[in-house]
Design a protein around this motif. Structure first.
Motif, short mmCIF file in Angstrom:
data_model
loop_
_atom_site.label_atom_id
_atom_site.label_comp_id
_atom_site.label_asym_id
_atom_site.label_seq_id
_atom_site.Cartn_x
_atom_site.Cartn_y
_atom_site.Cartn_z
N ASP A 20 0.86 -1.18 0.00
CA ASP A 20 0.00 0.00 0.00
C ASP A 20 0.89 1.23 0.00
O ASP A 20 2.12 1.13 0.10
CB ASP A 20 -0.92 0.01 1.24
N ARG A 21 0.28 2.40 -0.08
CA ARG A 21 1.04 3.63 -0.02
C ARG A 21 0.13 4.75 0.48
O ARG A 21 -1.10 4.64 0.43
CB ARG A 21 1.62 4.00 -1.39
N VAL A 22 0.76 5.82 0.94
CA VAL A 22 0.01 6.96 1.48
C VAL A 22 0.84 8.22 1.23
O VAL A 22 2.08 8.15 1.24
CB VAL A 22 -0.25 6.76 3.00
N PRO A 23 0.22 9.37 0.97
CA PRO A 23 1.00 10.60 0.80
C PRO A 23 1.77 10.94 2.07
O PRO A 23 1.26 10.76 3.18
CB PRO A 23 -0.06 11.66 0.50
N GLU A 24 3.00 11.44 1.91
CA GLU A 24 3.79 11.84 3.07
C GLU A 24 3.19 13.04 3.77
O GLU A 24 3.40 13.24 4.97
CB GLU A 24 5.22 12.16 2.65
N GLY A 313 -1.24 -11.37 13.42
CA GLY A 313 -0.31 -10.49 12.72
C GLY A 313 -0.86 -9.08 12.57
O GLY A 313 -2.03 -8.80 12.86
N ILE A 314 0.01 -8.17 12.12
CA ILE A 314 -0.37 -6.77 11.92
C ILE A 314 -0.77 -6.57 10.46
O ILE A 314 0.01 -6.82 9.54
CB ILE A 314 0.81 -5.84 12.26
N SER A 315 -2.00 -6.12 10.24
CA SER A 315 -2.47 -5.90 8.88
C SER A 315 -1.94 -4.57 8.34
O SER A 315 -1.64 -3.65 9.09
CB SER A 315 -4.00 -5.89 8.84
N VAL A 316 -1.82 -4.49 7.01
CA VAL A 316 -1.36 -3.26 6.37
C VAL A 316 -2.31 -2.11 6.66
O VAL A 316 -1.89 -0.98 6.92
CB VAL A 316 -1.21 -3.48 4.85
N SER A 317 -3.61 -2.38 6.62
CA SER A 317 -4.60 -1.32 6.86
C SER A 317 -4.48 -0.76 8.27
O SER A 317 -4.61 0.46 8.49
CB SER A 317 -6.01 -1.84 6.62
N GLU A 318 -4.20 -1.62 9.24
CA GLU A 318 -4.03 -1.17 10.63
C GLU A 318 -2.79 -0.30 10.76
O GLU A 318 -2.82 0.76 11.40
CB GLU A 318 -3.94 -2.40 11.55
N PHE A 319 -1.70 -0.75 10.16
CA PHE A 319 -0.47 0.02 10.23
C PHE A 319 -0.60 1.35 9.49
O PHE A 319 -0.13 2.40 9.96
CB PHE A 319 0.68 -0.79 9.66
N PHE A 323 -0.04 5.16 10.85
CA PHE A 323 0.96 6.00 10.21
C PHE A 323 0.36 7.37 9.86
O PHE A 323 1.00 8.41 10.03
CB PHE A 323 1.51 5.34 8.95
N GLU A 324 -0.87 7.36 9.37
CA GLU A 324 -1.52 8.63 9.04
C GLU A 324 -1.71 9.49 10.29
O GLU A 324 -1.62 10.71 10.24
CB GLU A 324 -2.86 8.36 8.36
N LYS A 325 -1.95 8.84 11.43
CA LYS A 325 -2.04 9.59 12.69
C LYS A 325 -0.70 10.22 13.03
O LYS A 325 -0.64 11.32 13.58
CB LYS A 325 -2.50 8.67 13.82
N SER A 326 0.39 9.52 12.70
CA SER A 326 1.71 10.06 13.00
C SER A 326 1.96 11.34 12.20
O SER A 326 2.67 12.24 12.67
CB SER A 326 2.80 9.02 12.70
N LEU A 327 1.41 11.43 10.99
CA LEU A 327 1.56 12.65 10.20
C LEU A 327 0.86 13.82 10.88
O LEU A 327 1.35 14.95 10.86
CB LEU A 327 0.98 12.43 8.79
N LEU A 328 -0.30 13.56 11.49
CA LEU A 328 -1.02 14.60 12.21
C LEU A 328 -0.22 15.07 13.42
O LEU A 328 -0.16 16.26 13.72
CB LEU A 328 -2.40 14.11 12.63
N PHE A 329 0.39 14.12 14.14
CA PHE A 329 1.20 14.49 15.28
C PHE A 329 2.38 15.36 14.84
O PHE A 329 2.69 16.38 15.45
CB PHE A 329 1.73 13.24 16.00
N ALA A 330 3.06 14.92 13.80
CA ALA A 330 4.26 15.64 13.35
C ALA A 330 3.94 17.05 12.89
O ALA A 330 4.72 17.98 13.08
CB ALA A 330 4.94 14.86 12.23
N SER A 331 2.76 17.25 12.29
CA SER A 331 2.39 18.56 11.76
C SER A 331 1.71 19.44 12.80
O SER A 331 1.64 20.66 12.62
CB SER A 331 1.44 18.38 10.57
#
Length: 552
Positions: A20-24, A313-319, A323-331
């Motif tokens: 999968d992928r997501v915008p930085e 196991g850890i699903s891609v959708s869960e991870f 990760f998208e939440k981490s972008l909110l924290f960083a910004s």
């Protein structure tokens, strides 16, 4: 773009696959893209800016030796209750063997000396938190590899050999975080760092990169750390430390939050009571960061799910969601400050919440009324979003956030609405007349010798077609006149078409009525403090009365 990749288990063979992928950078959240830079380079930017614009010198190698606090004089406005003794390094061979000892008296001392803070130890405070059993190596190098996504930020989750976080950097460098699954710790016990070498990190990375090859032409730096989450929660302030890039971004937001407030107090523009809002605003952010990082560390270090039936196991959708939440924290876009002197939310905004869940308790003598429904997409206590507007005078398109310079000033954003209607223009004129009276808060909090926009700047966005109105048809307060440089052409903007970039739809983006408009107050850090009608000048004045200091 950030790629999520998975590798098959070691017995299955086959290549690493893109899952999968997501915008930085979250689309629509900013006019700037994400950049990944070494902390040393970021520090250099700050040091160079300080050198260019001030006479302040950043001194290296200075060692603090003593710290004393006179508790009896802390509340005295003109006192210097802090005494700190520092020793300067030897600058040349003939200098004193122990260096020069300097004694400094100060009103405030800001301890920015990291997770092993000397300042904190002198005050007797301890960091609270935990160490995990996850051990990671990190290495900055120029890789020589056939891995196709080596210049893309990405994560690689292997079934049996751990995970990798790959971050492209400047000068062809790549930072690689490598999970060291062969290093065993238990119950958060400290690992033996001396037993870990760069060769061990590279060996682990090669195993995860398989079947792609990984070699290197140059290694700039490497280290090893044990994932941990710590915080210091005290009345005087808060420190949060998380061994991840998110921690650095959030800590810089902590510093900015305190920086503009202490600057306003030292320069006599704001009451010292606003410093209390640093802890109450940033404390909840620290708790949320640690809780998030605790979850994210385990997701990143866990085994990927083999298929949809693999519940352990850890699903891609869960991870991906985390990760998208981490972008909110960083910004900082996820931060939502509660009611205080600086955020005019209802007082019951904080009722029935545990102390450590209150974003900002604050202490106003009387509640200030705001009307947030006037701007549906502008949230009290949150960062002011950006939208494209045109300059009224030259038609140049601007992302509005770029007009909000980090110079310590407050902003009143006047959404003037449809000023082609005489009734609406009269509302705008009445609002400006009220602010321009000698007894208004605008004059009360601006030094008599300074320009009217030196403490509180007014920026206007109207909704009429640009060619159907003129700058000078608006009240002078919205475009102040200077005898040397003339009218201010950089304060009035319009929500209209750009020949090159289309229509910004700013009013729609902000959720503001194009006919009536509204008034929004922005703090120096671009967080929203108050929203109201143009007729609510009394409430607007009471808002600023809660924390500003009258000027002479």
């Amino acid at each position: 773009m950030f790629n999520f990749l998975q590798s098959p288990d070691e017995s299955g063979g086959g290549a690493i696959r893109r899952a999968d992928r997501v915008p930085e950078c979250i689309p629509g959240s900013s006019d700037y893209g994400q950049v990944l830079l070494h902390q040393g380079r970021i520090e250099k930017f700050f040091v160079d800016a300080i050198k260019e614009s001030t006479d302040i010198e950043v001194e290296r190698g200075v060692v603090p030796e003593e710290l004393h606090l006179d508790h009896a004089s802390v509340e005295e406005q003109d006192a210097y209750p802090i005494i700190v003794k520092i020793r300067h390094p030897i600058r040349h061979e003939n200098a004193q063997s122990e260096g020069v000892l300097e004694t400094i008296k100060a009103r405030y001392l800001i301890g920015c000396d990291g997770a092993h803070s000397w300042t904190r130890r002198q005050l007797g405070f301890k960091m609270e938190g935990e160490q995990t059993d996850f051990v990671w190596g990190v290495i900055d190098m120029i890789p020589i590899t056939d891995f196709p996504d080596i210049r893309m930020a990405c994560s690689i989750h292997s079934a049996d050999s751990g995970s990798i976080l790959l971050i492209p950097r400047e000068r062809k460098l790549v930072r690689i975080y490598v999970q060291l699954t062969d290093i065993k710790t238990a119950n958060g016990q400290e690992m033996d760092r001396s037993a870990i070498t760069s060769e061990m990190i590279l060996k682990a990375a090669k195993k995860i990169f398989h079947p792609y090859t990984l070699n290197w032409g140059y290694i700039e730096w490497w280290a090893v750390y044990q994932a941990s989450h710590h915080y210091l929660d005290i009345k005087q302030g808060l420190i949060c430390h998380a061994d991840r890039p998110t921690g650095m971004n959030v800590s810089m937001q902590d510093t900015y939050n305190l920086g503009w407030k202490i600057s306003a107090v030292i320069n006599g523009r704001a009451k010292p009571s606003i410093l209390d809002t640093y802890e109450t605003e940033r404390r909840n952010v620290a708790h949320e960061l640690i809780a998030f990082d605790h979850r994210f560390s385990r997701l990143f270090s866990g085994r990927p799910a083999r298929d949809t039936t693999d519940s352990t196991g850890i699903s891609v959708s869960e991870f991906k969601a985390e990760f998208e939440k981490s972008l909110l924290f960083a910004s900082g876009l996820s931060v939502d400050y509660g009611a205080s002197d600086l955020v005019a939310k209802p007082r019951d905004n904080n009722k029935n919440k545990p102390l450590d869940k209150i974003s900002n308790a604050g202490t106003q003598p009387q509640e200030v009324n705001a009307n947030p429904v006037l701007a549906a997409n502008i949230k009290l206590g949150m960062r002011f979003p950006s939208a494209q507007v045109l300059n009224q005078s030259d038609a140049r398109p601007w992302p509005f956030s770029r007009l909000l310079k980090s110079d310590g000033r407050w902003r009143i954003v006047l959404f003037a609405g449809d000023i082609s209607h005489s009734a609406q223009m009269q509302r705008v004129s009445s609002f400006c007349s009220a602010l321009d009276t000698p007894s208004s808060f605008l004059h009360k909090f601006t030094p008599s010798t300074a320009s009217i926009d030196s403490v509180i700047e007014i920026l206007t966005i109207h909704s009429v077609a640009r060619q159907d109105t003129n700058l000078l048809s608006l009240p002078e307060l919205l475009h102040p006149f200077d005898e040397e440089v003339g009218w201010a052409y950089d304060k009035v903007f319009v929500d209209d078409w750009s020949y090159h970039r289309g229509h910004g739809r700013a009013y729609k983006s902000y959720g503001v009525d194009t006919e009536r408009g509204c008034v929004v107050v922005l703090r120096p850090d671009q967080y929203v403090g108050w929203i109201g009608e143009m007729e609510d000048v009394g409430e607007l004045g009471r808002y600023f009365d809660g924390f500003m200091v009258e000027q002479l």
